[in-house]
Write an enzyme that holds these catalytic residues in place. Structure first.
Site, mmCIF file in Angstrom:
data_model
loop_
_atom_site.group_PDB
_atom_site.id
_atom_site.type_symbol
_atom_site.label_atom_id
_atom_site.label_comp_id
_atom_site.label_asym_id
_atom_site.label_seq_id
_atom_site.Cartn_x
_atom_site.Cartn_y
_atom_site.Cartn_z
ATOM 1 N N ALA A 10 -57.733 -22.102 -42.358
ATOM 2 C CA ALA A 10 -59.057 -22.633 -41.991
ATOM 3 C C ALA A 10 -59.143 -24.153 -42.109
ATOM 4 O O ALA A 10 -60.205 -24.734 -41.933
ATOM 5 C CB ALA A 10 -60.135 -21.978 -42.850
ATOM 6 N N ARG A 12 -57.670 -26.230 -40.139
ATOM 7 C CA ARG A 12 -57.550 -26.854 -38.807
ATOM 8 C C ARG A 12 -57.808 -25.804 -37.728
ATOM 9 O O ARG A 12 -57.823 -24.604 -37.999
ATOM 10 C CB ARG A 12 -56.125 -27.399 -38.605
ATOM 11 N N VAL A 61 -49.221 -18.037 -47.219
ATOM 12 C CA VAL A 61 -49.386 -16.596 -46.981
ATOM 13 C C VAL A 61 -48.049 -15.865 -46.842
ATOM 14 O O VAL A 61 -48.006 -14.639 -46.951
ATOM 15 C CB VAL A 61 -50.267 -16.295 -45.738
ATOM 16 N N SER A 140 -51.931 -13.155 -30.389
ATOM 17 C CA SER A 140 -51.815 -14.104 -29.271
ATOM 18 C C SER A 140 -51.578 -13.291 -28.013
ATOM 19 O O SER A 140 -51.072 -12.159 -28.075
ATOM 20 C CB SER A 140 -50.612 -15.024 -29.503
ATOM 21 N N TYR A 153 -42.144 -15.732 -31.948
ATOM 22 C CA TYR A 153 -43.617 -15.745 -32.008
ATOM 23 C C TYR A 153 -44.184 -14.479 -31.357
ATOM 24 O O TYR A 153 -45.077 -13.831 -31.901
ATOM 25 C CB TYR A 153 -44.111 -17.006 -31.296
ATOM 26 N N ALA A 155 -42.727 -11.581 -30.993
ATOM 27 C CA ALA A 155 -42.408 -10.415 -31.828
ATOM 28 C C ALA A 155 -43.367 -10.335 -33.014
ATOM 29 O O ALA A 155 -43.895 -9.264 -33.335
ATOM 30 C CB ALA A 155 -40.961 -10.496 -32.313
ATOM 31 N N LYS A 157 -46.367 -11.634 -33.276
ATOM 32 C CA LYS A 157 -47.750 -11.392 -32.840
ATOM 33 C C LYS A 157 -47.930 -9.966 -32.302
ATOM 34 O O LYS A 157 -49.011 -9.388 -32.402
ATOM 35 C CB LYS A 157 -48.163 -12.441 -31.806
HETATM 36 P P1 NAP Z 1 -53.131 -24.859 -36.117
HETATM 37 O O1 NAP Z 1 -54.204 -25.755 -35.599
HETATM 38 O O2 NAP Z 1 -51.708 -25.284 -36.040
HETATM 39 O O3 NAP Z 1 -53.498 -24.457 -37.635
HETATM 40 C C1 NAP Z 1 -52.653 -23.612 -38.343
HETATM 41 C C2 NAP Z 1 -53.339 -23.211 -39.630
HETATM 42 O O4 NAP Z 1 -52.495 -22.261 -40.323
HETATM 43 C C3 NAP Z 1 -53.561 -24.372 -40.578
HETATM 44 O O5 NAP Z 1 -54.780 -24.180 -41.265
HETATM 45 C C4 NAP Z 1 -52.372 -24.245 -41.539
HETATM 46 O O6 NAP Z 1 -52.633 -24.795 -42.829
HETATM 47 C C5 NAP Z 1 -52.256 -22.742 -41.650
HETATM 48 N N1 NAP Z 1 -50.933 -22.313 -42.084
HETATM 49 C C6 NAP Z 1 -49.734 -22.520 -41.468
HETATM 50 N N2 NAP Z 1 -48.734 -21.975 -42.175
HETATM 51 C C7 NAP Z 1 -49.302 -21.397 -43.271
HETATM 52 C C8 NAP Z 1 -48.800 -20.682 -44.380
HETATM 53 N N3 NAP Z 1 -47.484 -20.437 -44.539
HETATM 54 N N4 NAP Z 1 -49.684 -20.231 -45.320
HETATM 55 C C9 NAP Z 1 -51.004 -20.452 -45.188
HETATM 56 N N5 NAP Z 1 -51.547 -21.141 -44.152
HETATM 57 C C10 NAP Z 1 -50.696 -21.601 -43.207
HETATM 58 O O7 NAP Z 1 -53.161 -23.448 -35.366
HETATM 59 P P2 NAP Z 1 -54.267 -22.744 -34.448
HETATM 60 O O8 NAP Z 1 -53.964 -23.059 -33.045
HETATM 61 O O9 NAP Z 1 -55.637 -22.965 -34.996
HETATM 62 O O10 NAP Z 1 -53.836 -21.220 -34.664
HETATM 63 C C11 NAP Z 1 -54.569 -20.329 -35.485
HETATM 64 C C12 NAP Z 1 -54.053 -18.932 -35.192
HETATM 65 O O11 NAP Z 1 -54.263 -18.631 -33.817
HETATM 66 C C13 NAP Z 1 -52.551 -18.768 -35.432
HETATM 67 O O12 NAP Z 1 -52.297 -17.506 -35.978
HETATM 68 C C14 NAP Z 1 -51.973 -18.878 -34.029
HETATM 69 O O13 NAP Z 1 -50.735 -18.220 -33.918
HETATM 70 C C15 NAP Z 1 -53.064 -18.213 -33.215
HETATM 71 N N6 NAP Z 1 -53.064 -18.583 -31.798
HETATM 72 C C16 NAP Z 1 -53.179 -19.870 -31.408
HETATM 73 C C17 NAP Z 1 -53.176 -20.162 -30.044
HETATM 74 C C18 NAP Z 1 -53.288 -21.563 -29.522
HETATM 75 O O14 NAP Z 1 -53.051 -21.759 -28.320
HETATM 76 N N7 NAP Z 1 -53.623 -22.546 -30.333
HETATM 77 C C19 NAP Z 1 -53.064 -19.139 -29.122
HETATM 78 C C20 NAP Z 1 -52.960 -17.834 -29.569
HETATM 79 C C21 NAP Z 1 -52.963 -17.556 -30.923
HETATM 80 P P3 NAP Z 1 -52.295 -26.370 -43.134
HETATM 81 O O15 NAP Z 1 -53.315 -27.177 -42.356
HETATM 82 O O16 NAP Z 1 -52.460 -26.510 -44.602
HETATM 83 O O17 NAP Z 1 -50.906 -26.608 -42.636
#
Ligand code: NAP
Length: 245
Positions: A10, A12, A61, A140, A153, A155, A157
């Site tokens: 949460a 970002r 996590v 995703s 990724y 796999a 998801k």
């Molecule tokens: P993001 O802006 O890169 O943010 C990633 C978040 O995950 C950050 O809060 C980060 O924390 C946290 N994080 C990463 N590794 C972690 C770990 N090992 N333990 C705990 N927290 C961790 O990503 P987003 O685009 O918002 O994506 C959020 C979700 O949506 C993800 O599951 C992603 O796969 C999915 N998603 C995204 C898209 C897209 O196009 N953006 C599309 C489909 C699905 P820190 O800030 O502390 O690093």
């Protein structure tokens, strides 16, 4: 008494947008983060400015103990856990499967799939005791279709969707709903590695001719967590502009 949600990831992107929506809807929010302490603290301050109780909670996590710690600390700090949103995730640069190292594979599976398992496993006993709860996982569109050069990724998801559907059946009799949001291309840090041409190409391939916003994905998360979706479980909601139907 306001309801409490723990949102991993949460600090970002989609998770931060969800945190804002939950706060505006009257929820208390555990703001999960991994490394960006300052970003998570800023989100928590912003939520408090909206009148919500909020607390930043640090934990990786992919580590079972830290994932469990997140749920315990959330309950201790905010007095409960009514909903869990598993939004933490990482992606690799687009690459061939044959160029993917063991370490990269483990990193993606560890965060994107194992992380959901560890966090949900820690939260469920509390929800079962109360016979109430809502869990929203974040997959995703690549977890539904598979993405070229996104094998690890995709796999992970796809695993999240299987886990969600299985848990919906297992936990339904305990009055716990488990649903998934599977976004398309969303404008967050996760896609910063793609150049402008690649982003324009993805927008062109999307029937609605654009990529999505974090808020649009977050709206689906809030909807699935709240009582207005009370008869939905085991569902995959897809904010993707029509990319995958
Ligand atoms: P993001 O802006 O890169 O943010 C990633 C978040 O995950 C950050 O809060 C980060 O924390 C946290 N994080 C990463 N590794 C972690 C770990 N090992 N333990 C705990 N927290 C961790 O990503 P987003 O685009 O918002 O994506 C959020 C979700 O949506 C993800 O599951 C992603 O796969 C999915 N998603 C995204 C898209 C897209 O196009 N953006 C599309 C489909 C699905 P820190 O800030 O502390 O690093």
């Amino acid at each position: 008494m306001p309801k409490t949600v723990l949102i991993t990831g949460a600090s970002r992107g989609i998770g931060a947008a969800a945190a804002r929506l939950f706060a505006r809807a009257g929820w208390q929010v555990g703001v999960g983060f991994h490394q960006n302490r300052e970003a998570a603290a800023a989100v928590a301050r912003e939520l408090e400015g909206l009148g919500a109780r909020a607390v930043p909670l640090q934990g990786d996590v992919s580590d079972p103990g830290q994932a469990a710690g997140l749920t315990e600390e959330c309950r201790a700090a905010l007095g409960g856990l009514d909903a869990l949103v598993c939004c933490a995730g990482v992606a690799l640069p687009q690459q061939l499967l044959t160029d993917t190292t063991d370490g990269q594979w483990r990193q993606v599976m560890g965060t994107d799939l194992d992380g959901v398992f560890y966090t949900v496993r820690a939260a469920v006993p509390h929800m079962v005791r109360r016979r109430s709860g809502s869990i929203v996982t974040v997959s995703s569109m690549w977890g539904m279709t598979g993405g070229s050069c996104e094998a690890a990724y995709s796999a992970a998801k796809a695993g999240v969707i299987g886990l969600t559907r299985a848990l919906a059946k297992e936990l339904g009799p305990s009055n716990i709903r488990v649903n998934c949001v599977a976004p398309g291309v969303i404008d967050t840090d996760m896609n910063r590695g793609l150049d402008r041409q690649a982003m324009e190409e993805l927008a062109r391939e999307t029937p609605l001719c654009r990529i999505g916003t974090a808020e649009e994905a977050a709206e689906c998360i809030l909807f699935l967590a709240e009582e207005r979706s009370a008869f939905l479980t085991g569902q995959v909601l897809q904010p993707n502009g029509g990319f995958v139907i």
